[in-house]
Scaffold this motif. Structure first.
Motif, PDB file in Angstrom:
ATOM      1  N   LYS A 111     -11.054  -7.835 -10.247  1.00  0.00           N
ATOM      2  CA  LYS A 111     -10.722  -7.444 -11.492  1.00  0.00           C
ATOM      3  C   LYS A 111     -10.897  -5.659 -11.838  1.00  0.00           C
ATOM      4  CE  LYS A 111     -10.172  -8.838 -16.416  1.00  0.00           C
ATOM      5  NZ  LYS A 111     -10.430 -10.060 -17.490  1.00  0.00           N
ATOM      6  N   GLY A 112     -12.002  -5.345 -11.426  1.00  0.00           N
ATOM      7  CA  GLY A 112     -12.036  -3.803 -11.280  1.00  0.00           C
ATOM      8  C   GLY A 112     -11.051  -3.125 -10.639  1.00  0.00           C
ATOM      9  N   TYR A 113     -10.484  -3.674  -9.544  1.00  0.00           N
ATOM     10  CA  TYR A 113      -9.335  -3.020  -8.721  1.00  0.00           C
ATOM     11  C   TYR A 113      -8.121  -3.349  -9.757  1.00  0.00           C
ATOM     12  CZ  TYR A 113     -11.840  -2.780  -4.339  1.00  0.00           C
ATOM     13  OH  TYR A 113     -12.641  -2.069  -3.557  1.00  0.00           O
ATOM     14  N   TYR A 114      -8.006  -4.319 -10.393  1.00  0.00           N
ATOM     15  CA  TYR A 114      -6.716  -4.454 -11.385  1.00  0.00           C
ATOM     16  C   TYR A 114      -6.663  -3.522 -12.484  1.00  0.00           C
ATOM     17  CZ  TYR A 114      -4.632  -6.219 -15.389  1.00  0.00           C
ATOM     18  OH  TYR A 114      -3.896  -6.453 -16.641  1.00  0.00           O
ATOM     19  N   PHE A 115      -7.862  -3.383 -13.088  1.00  0.00           N
ATOM     20  CA  PHE A 115      -8.147  -2.279 -14.025  1.00  0.00           C
ATOM     21  C   PHE A 115      -8.023  -0.917 -13.214  1.00  0.00           C
ATOM     22  CE2 PHE A 115     -11.005  -5.026 -16.412  1.00  0.00           C
ATOM     23  CZ  PHE A 115     -10.043  -5.593 -17.425  1.00  0.00           C
ATOM     24  N   ASN A 116      -7.986  -0.420 -12.405  1.00  0.00           N
ATOM     25  CA  ASN A 116      -7.887   0.770 -11.806  1.00  0.00           C
ATOM     26  C   ASN A 116      -6.263   0.968 -11.257  1.00  0.00           C
ATOM     27  OD1 ASN A 116     -10.312   1.944 -12.038  1.00  0.00           O
ATOM     28  ND2 ASN A 116     -10.865   0.664 -10.169  1.00  0.00           N
ATOM     29  N   SER A 117      -5.678  -0.006 -11.190  1.00  0.00           N
ATOM     30  CA  SER A 117      -4.223  -0.078 -11.117  1.00  0.00           C
ATOM     31  C   SER A 117      -3.198   0.787 -12.029  1.00  0.00           C
ATOM     32  CB  SER A 117      -3.474  -1.298 -10.852  1.00  0.00           C
ATOM     33  OG  SER A 117      -2.032  -1.560 -10.681  1.00  0.00           O
ATOM     34  N   PRO A 118      -2.635   2.006 -11.562  1.00  0.00           N
ATOM     35  CA  PRO A 118      -1.845   2.865 -12.441  1.00  0.00           C
ATOM     36  C   PRO A 118      -0.637   2.425 -12.846  1.00  0.00           C
ATOM     37  CG  PRO A 118      -1.497   3.714 -10.029  1.00  0.00           C
ATOM     38  CD  PRO A 118      -2.413   2.284  -9.972  1.00  0.00           C
ATOM     39  N   VAL A 119      -0.028   2.950 -13.932  1.00  0.00           N
ATOM     40  CA  VAL A 119       1.424   2.564 -14.082  1.00  0.00           C
ATOM     41  C   VAL A 119       2.349   2.399 -13.069  1.00  0.00           C
ATOM     42  CG1 VAL A 119       1.079   3.434 -16.656  1.00  0.00           C
ATOM     43  CG2 VAL A 119       2.066   5.038 -14.808  1.00  0.00           C
ATOM     44  N   TYR A 120       3.400   1.710 -13.208  1.00  0.00           N
ATOM     45  CA  TYR A 120       4.405   1.683 -12.058  1.00  0.00           C
ATOM     46  C   TYR A 120       5.032   2.887 -11.453  1.00  0.00           C
ATOM     47  CZ  TYR A 120       8.618   2.071 -14.571  1.00  0.00           C
ATOM     48  OH  TYR A 120       9.689   2.800 -15.318  1.00  0.00           O
ATOM     49  N   SER A 121       4.970   3.905 -12.075  1.00  0.00           N
ATOM     50  CA  SER A 121       5.785   5.002 -11.793  1.00  0.00           C
ATOM     51  C   SER A 121       4.791   5.859 -10.887  1.00  0.00           C
ATOM     52  CB  SER A 121       6.157   6.037 -13.191  1.00  0.00           C
ATOM     53  OG  SER A 121       5.025   6.240 -13.883  1.00  0.00           O
ATOM     54  N   ILE A 128      -1.753  -2.293  -4.656  1.00  0.00           N
ATOM     55  CA  ILE A 128      -1.782  -2.935  -3.369  1.00  0.00           C
ATOM     56  C   ILE A 128      -3.292  -3.461  -3.059  1.00  0.00           C
ATOM     57  CG2 ILE A 128      -1.626  -2.953  -0.917  1.00  0.00           C
ATOM     58  CD1 ILE A 128       0.980  -1.007  -1.532  1.00  0.00           C
ATOM     59  N   GLU A 129      -4.145  -2.700  -3.232  1.00  0.00           N
ATOM     60  CA  GLU A 129      -5.616  -2.953  -3.125  1.00  0.00           C
ATOM     61  C   GLU A 129      -6.157  -4.054  -4.070  1.00  0.00           C
ATOM     62  OE1 GLU A 129      -7.541   0.976  -1.369  1.00  0.00           O
ATOM     63  OE2 GLU A 129      -7.661   0.687  -3.404  1.00  0.00           O
ATOM     64  N   ALA A 130      -5.643  -3.984  -5.283  1.00  0.00           N
ATOM     65  CA  ALA A 130      -5.993  -5.038  -6.279  1.00  0.00           C
ATOM     66  C   ALA A 130      -5.140  -6.503  -6.028  1.00  0.00           C
ATOM     67  CB  ALA A 130      -5.653  -4.489  -7.707  1.00  0.00           C
ATOM     68  N   VAL A 131      -4.334  -6.235  -5.552  1.00  0.00           N
ATOM     69  CA  VAL A 131      -3.285  -7.791  -5.122  1.00  0.00           C
ATOM     70  C   VAL A 131      -4.207  -8.397  -4.156  1.00  0.00           C
ATOM     71  CG1 VAL A 131      -1.255  -8.634  -3.965  1.00  0.00           C
ATOM     72  CG2 VAL A 131      -1.193  -7.057  -6.044  1.00  0.00           C
ATOM     73  N   LEU A 134      -7.734  -9.806  -5.151  1.00  0.00           N
ATOM     74  CA  LEU A 134      -7.507 -10.895  -6.016  1.00  0.00           C
ATOM     75  C   LEU A 134      -7.102 -12.100  -5.140  1.00  0.00           C
ATOM     76  CD1 LEU A 134      -5.787  -9.293  -9.205  1.00  0.00           C
ATOM     77  CD2 LEU A 134      -7.805 -10.935  -9.331  1.00  0.00           C
ATOM     78  N   GLN A 135      -6.151 -11.743  -4.256  1.00  0.00           N
ATOM     79  CA  GLN A 135      -5.925 -12.757  -3.178  1.00  0.00           C
ATOM     80  C   GLN A 135      -7.004 -13.213  -2.306  1.00  0.00           C
ATOM     81  OE1 GLN A 135      -2.430 -14.191  -3.481  1.00  0.00           O
ATOM     82  NE2 GLN A 135      -3.811 -15.976  -2.451  1.00  0.00           N
ATOM     83  N   LEU A 136      -7.851 -12.456  -2.032  1.00  0.00           N
ATOM     84  CA  LEU A 136      -9.170 -12.716  -1.114  1.00  0.00           C
ATOM     85  C   LEU A 136      -9.916 -13.830  -2.173  1.00  0.00           C
ATOM     86  CD1 LEU A 136      -9.933  -9.602   0.756  1.00  0.00           C
ATOM     87  CD2 LEU A 136      -9.055 -11.579   1.739  1.00  0.00           C
TER      88      LEU A 136
END
Length: 265
Positions: A111-121, A128-131, A134-136
């Motif tokens: 979830k920490g990786y999720y929070f570090n995910s930037p806006v789509y632009s 990609i790392e967060a996905v 989370l999948q792992l």
């Protein structure tokens, strides 16, 4: 009465700060441990972490180390320092894979990786790392109490990647690089077949192909018109009641009119 309350509160705060400062400067590891634990339970994450920074190396290899290592990682997490938190949660799960906190630590790391995910632009390396993280987690803990939340986060991140790819393809269309736009939309449709943006992608691919065809030199025009009509048919098959149908039909009629000039000749 209010003034007395404020004075009492200030006095308690001063004593608390004084105790913290004493513990911070003390050489008594047990005192630091007790204070760090009390501050952690009171959700004083920053202060607790400062003490944990001091004592954690002293407890490595001891029974208390597991608890302190988790607390140390979680302080960073609660403070919003997600890069550091994920790093320390990963270390925790590596060192204590059988811990009762291992599952929670693995989820918070992801979830920490999720929070570090930037806006789509922006560049989507962290997304990609967060996905992946989370999948792992989902694969490792298929019956986790965090499973629903983890899957929700993956869907949100996946959409961000879809949106990024879609906007890149659309931008090519806007700057009139129609070949690049068609190629990008083709890649998008292959990579994200179930995307909620699929209808939009099919239409904008048609739009790019239409513009490429009508602006082409005569030697290339006929083939490109046929390609564009193929993209129209793909949109119509997938979405017979598409919100873009009226505009798509206009493009189809114009393309067929252009094509008829080649048939007559």
């Amino acid at each position: 009465m209010k003034q007395a309350t404020y004075i009492l509160f200030a006095a308690i705060l001063l004593v608390s700060c004084s105790d913290f400062q004493k513990a911070l400067k003390s050489e008594d590891i047990a005192q630091k441990f007790t204070m760090a634990d009390e501050l952690y339970e009171a959700e004083k994450w920053s202060k607790s972490k400062r003490l944990l920074d001091q004592i954690l190396p002293k407890y490595r290899g001891k029974p208390q180390a597991e608890k302190l290592t988790y607390m140390h990682a979680n302080c960073s997490y609660e403070m919003g320092d997600y890069y550091i938190a994920s790093y320390h949660f990963d270390k925790f799960t590596d060192i204590y894979p059988q811990s009762e906190k291992a599952e929670e630590a693995a989820f918070k790391s992801a979830k920490g990786y999720y929070f570090n995910s930037p806006v789509y632009s922006k560049e989507q390396k962290e997304t990609i790392e967060a996905v992946e993280k989370l999948q792992l987690f989902v694969n490792a803990y298929p019956n986790s109490e965090y499973l629903i939340e983890a899957n929700t986060l993956v869907k949100e991140l996946d959409f961000k990647l879809e949106k990024k790819a879609f906007e890149i393809a659309k931008q090519y269309d806007l700057i009139r690089d129609y070949k690049a736009s068609i190629k990008s939309f083709n890649n998008f449709l292959l990579e994200f077949p179930g995307s909620s943006l699929r209808e939009d992608a099919l239409f904008y691919r048609l739009d790019a192909a239409y513009n490429l065809a009508v602006l082409s030199v005569d030697d290339l025009k006929e083939d490109r018109i046929n390609d564009a009509l193929g993209y129209y048919n793909a949109l119509k098959r997938a979405y017979p009641n598409s919100k873009y149908l009226e505009e798509a039909n206009i493009k189809k009629e114009e393309l067929e009119k252009e094509l008829s000039t080649f048939t007559k000749s």
